[in-house]
Structures are given as C-alpha cells and as structure tokens.
Motif scaffolding. Structure first.
Motif, PDB file in Angstrom:
ATOM      1  N   ARG A 130       0.828  -1.207   0.000  1.00 39.22           N
ATOM      2  CA  ARG A 130       0.000   0.000   0.000  1.00 39.22           C
ATOM      3  C   ARG A 130       0.862   1.257   0.000  1.00 39.22           C
ATOM      4  O   ARG A 130       1.902   1.301   0.682  1.00 39.22           O
ATOM      5  N   LEU A 131       0.417   2.250  -0.729  1.00 40.63           N
ATOM      6  CA  LEU A 131       1.168   3.501  -0.721  1.00 40.63           C
ATOM      7  C   LEU A 131       0.224   4.686  -0.810  1.00 40.63           C
ATOM      8  O   LEU A 131      -0.875   4.598  -1.360  1.00 40.63           O
ATOM      9  N   THR A 132       0.661   5.779  -0.244  1.00 42.81           N
ATOM     10  CA  THR A 132      -0.053   7.060  -0.301  1.00 42.81           C
ATOM     11  C   THR A 132       0.940   8.134  -0.710  1.00 42.81           C
ATOM     12  O   THR A 132       1.997   8.277  -0.095  1.00 42.81           O
TER      13      THR A 132
ATOM     14  N   LEU B 131       9.387   8.318   2.052  1.00 39.09           N
ATOM     15  CA  LEU B 131      10.431   8.855   1.180  1.00 39.09           C
ATOM     16  C   LEU B 131       9.988  10.214   0.663  1.00 39.09           C
ATOM     17  O   LEU B 131       8.831  10.383   0.267  1.00 39.09           O
ATOM     18  N   GLU B 132      10.902  11.170   0.632  1.00 42.79           N
ATOM     19  CA  GLU B 132      10.514  12.547   0.309  1.00 42.79           C
ATOM     20  C   GLU B 132      11.523  13.217  -0.605  1.00 42.79           C
ATOM     21  O   GLU B 132      12.722  12.969  -0.527  1.00 42.79           O
TER      22      GLU B 132
ATOM     23  N   ILE C 298       4.819   4.203   2.293  1.00 43.03           N
ATOM     24  CA  ILE C 298       4.649   2.811   1.838  1.00 43.03           C
ATOM     25  C   ILE C 298       4.452   1.915   3.044  1.00 43.03           C
ATOM     26  O   ILE C 298       5.217   1.962   4.002  1.00 43.03           O
ATOM     27  N   ASP C 299       3.421   1.089   2.976  1.00 40.82           N
ATOM     28  CA  ASP C 299       3.125   0.165   4.069  1.00 40.82           C
ATOM     29  C   ASP C 299       2.897  -1.226   3.496  1.00 40.82           C
ATOM     30  O   ASP C 299       2.520  -1.379   2.342  1.00 40.82           O
TER      31      ASP C 299
ATOM     32  N   VAL D 146       7.437   6.729  -8.746  1.00 43.24           N
ATOM     33  CA  VAL D 146       8.690   6.100  -9.175  1.00 43.24           C
ATOM     34  C   VAL D 146       9.469   5.572  -7.972  1.00 43.24           C
ATOM     35  O   VAL D 146      10.074   4.492  -8.031  1.00 43.24           O
ATOM     36  N   MET D 147       9.454   6.296  -6.859  1.00 45.07           N
ATOM     37  CA  MET D 147      10.157   5.819  -5.665  1.00 45.07           C
ATOM     38  C   MET D 147       9.553   4.509  -5.163  1.00 45.07           C
ATOM     39  O   MET D 147      10.270   3.528  -4.928  1.00 45.07           O
ATOM     40  N   ALA D 148       8.244   4.483  -5.005  1.00 42.47           N
ATOM     41  CA  ALA D 148       7.584   3.270  -4.523  1.00 42.47           C
ATOM     42  C   ALA D 148       7.701   2.134  -5.531  1.00 42.47           C
ATOM     43  O   ALA D 148       7.935   0.978  -5.170  1.00 42.47           O
TER      44      ALA D 148
END
Length: 365
Positions: A10-12, A82-83, A26-27, A135-137
């Motif tokens: 899961r991601l937001t 991540l930021e 990300i979870d 892209v990070m996730a």
C-alpha cells in the motif's frame, strides 16, 4: 483515500507540484528487506525534468530523503516515508490561472470541485510532478520482483505517427529491452528515436506539443495471477495507469486491433514446450486471459496525450468576469512528456504486480 493505492503493498502519495516537498508513504512490507537506494535514485534520474531539449526547463535534482522505515539499509517493519524537496519553483507563472483555466488541464473542474481553494501552482496535485513519488515506490517494488525473476521493461512505442521497432510478443529480446533503461531517449531503434526527437522539437518550435504511446513487457509472471472479476490483472493495471496524468488509453496484446480480426486469427494455440511447459504459439492475448496471467509475456500499451500547456494563444473563459478571453500560457513545459513517462509506467506496473503477488500468496511477505 484517493491518493492511496494497493491492498497489501500500500502507498499514499503526498504534496503538490510547488509545495515544499512531495513524497510517498509505503506500508505492507516486513522488516529485514534490503532497501535499493541506488535503484530508486537511478529511476528518478530517468524521470527527472530539465535534462534534455524535449523536457521542461524546470531543474530539479530529485534527490530523495528517507524519513522513516529504514534502519541500517533494511526495512524495520514501520511504514516507509520517502521525500523529495521541491527547489526550482516559479509559482508566479501560474497566477493568472486561478481565474483563466487552461484548456485540457484540470483547472476548471478543480475550481468547481474545491470551490476555488485548489492549488493552481504548477498544476497542484494534478501535476505530472506527482509521478516522482510513484517512481520511488515502484522502484522498491520492482527490486523485489526482480528477486523473484519477474522483469518489467518499457520503451517508447510511438510518438505522433512515428513508431519504434516492434518486439516479438512471444519471445521478446530482453537484452535489447533492458538496454533501453540506459538510454537518454528510451527506444529500441535509435534511428527511429532521432526521428521522434525531430518531431518533438518541430512541435516545440511551433509552440505546440505531441503525444505518443509506451509499450511495456513483463516476463517471468506465474500462471493465474489476478483476482476476477474486479481485481483482475488488467483491471488493477488499468485503474493504476489512469492515475498517471495525461494517460488516455490502455490496451493489452493485440488490443483494439483484435476487433478487426476473426477468432481464427486472434486465438492463440497452446502447445507443450520442450520442458513440458504449456505455452501459446502466438500472443494476441498479451499474457492475460479472463483477468488471469497465462505465463506468456504480459504486453501492454498506454496512450499519452499531447502536453496540454502549449505556447500558442488559446480561447478560455475568465471565471471572475464571466467573459471570453484569450490565454497565452507562461512557464516551463515539456513539448512531449512521453519519454519521461516510461519509468513511471514501469513503476506503476511493479506496484500493481507486487500487490497481486502478495494477494495470491505467491510472494514471501
């Protein structure tokens, strides 16, 4: 939440184009997984603006920071954050769009939905800038898929009416596809790539833009991945792809061309390979039947519209004065976003497939 996707992985995403930062939470991953820092940064570099003449002049380094979830290079079981800090912002370029909506942008429907409180700067949360967190996730997900022998590769299928070299949908040349990731312009045939670049620059000279298509090939998928009816492999991918700004269509295998064929032409005959694996001699179905993967390469093409922000004068409506008005858009914009969308589509594909694998109990999480 509308900014979240995935049931198991899961991601937001959060932020806006001209906010202080953009990022992703990300979870769903357990502790002890190696964190692929360099792979994520490399993927961000492929998507980053300001590198070539066919990209926006906005210059962002897109160096990401780990805010939580990683200890000594491994996941610790907590949500991963991540930021990326936004540095090169020119918000003044967008001041007029709070009352002069840009044609084919989300400005007008967002104005109505949010009653004028939306962030107009750089397109706010409707901006393609918001694909960097994806892209990070997706790079994290892709790294886990590679460990399972699943490989995702994409290339520019077409820009305007210029097409790249075709691939063999039954036995794609994986080495050639993998090499595309190392190219500044992600095509198989470099001569066709030069013709595409010329078309982009010609549109730019005319203060216009062009669109195109990206083709994605996934190999190594197990048979039966997907949850019909509404969590089918195609449904999950299509739902996610339309979360990428500027996507206008998607097809699998032969796609829309199948509507012009007879069943005897479109059907893919089964056969036993030398190792007794069941395969098909053709791949019109694109690796998915009935919402389930078949073990053949998954073939997907995504259509991307021409960039909406162009330098030509256009007709709009002044929302404050309720009258027609000519609009000339200022700012820094891509004459074609197709090349930068390639790693985004790969990332979104990885996110969906990892989620489906976990859902099916086929991934050790």
């Amino acid at each position: 939440m509308s900014f979240s996707i995935g049931q198991n992985f899961r991601l937001t995403v959060y932020g806006q184009s001209h906010a202080a930062a953009i990022g992703v939470i990300i979870d769903g991953l357990p502790a002890g997984i190696n964190f692929p820092h360099q792979a994520i940064q490399s993927a961000l570099e492929r998507r980053r603006p300001g590198k070539q003449t066919w990209t926006s002049r906005r210059s962002e380094s897109d160096l990401f920071e780990i805010k939580s979830g990683i200890v000594a290079g491994k996941t610790c079981g907590a949500p991963i954050c991540l930021e990326i800090v936004n540095h090169d912002k020119r918000s003044k370029d967008y001041a007029q769009h709070d009352h002069l909506p840009r044609p084919s942008h989300a400005d007008y429907p967002a104005y109505v939905k949010y009653q004028g409180h939306h962030d107009i700067r750089g397109g706010g949360h409707f901006s393609g800038r918001m694909t960097a967190p994806i892209v990070m996730a997706g790079s994290l997900a892709n790294n886990l898929l590679i460990e399972e022998g699943i490989h995702i590769n994409s290339h520019i299928y077409a820009i305007s009416d210029i097409k790249d070299q075709t691939i063999d949908p039954v036995q794609p040349d994986l080495d050639s596809l993998a090499q595309v990731k190392e190219k500044n312009f992600p095509v198989l045939n470099d001569d066709q790539g030069l013709a595409m670049q010329a078309a982009i620059l010609a549109a730019k000279e005319e203060k216009d833009s062009v669109g195109g298509q990206v083709e994605t090939v996934v190999t190594g998928l197990p048979v039966g991945l997907g949850q019909p009816l509404y969590d089918s492999c195609e449904a999950k991918l299509a739902h996610a792809m339309f979360g990428i700004p500027a996507i206008r269509g998607i097809e699998f295998g032969t796609g829309f061309a199948a509507s012009l064929m007879r069943g005897s032409q479109h059907n893919d005959p089964y056969y036993l390979d030398t190792d007794q694996t069941i395969k098909t001699s053709t791949n019109h179905h694109g690796g998915v039947i009935g919402g389930l993967t078949t073990g053949m390469p998954l073939i997907m093409r995504v259509a991307i519209k021409p960039t909406s922000s162009i330098g030509q004068s256009q007709q709009t409506v002044n929302l404050d004065q309720s009258c027609h008005q000519e609009l000339t858009i200022q700012g820094r914009h891509d004459p074609c976003i197709v090349p930068r969308v390639v790693p985004v589509i790969e990332s979104m594909t990885a996110i969906c497939l990892l989620d489906l694998l976990i859902m099916a109990g086929k991934f050790p999480v």
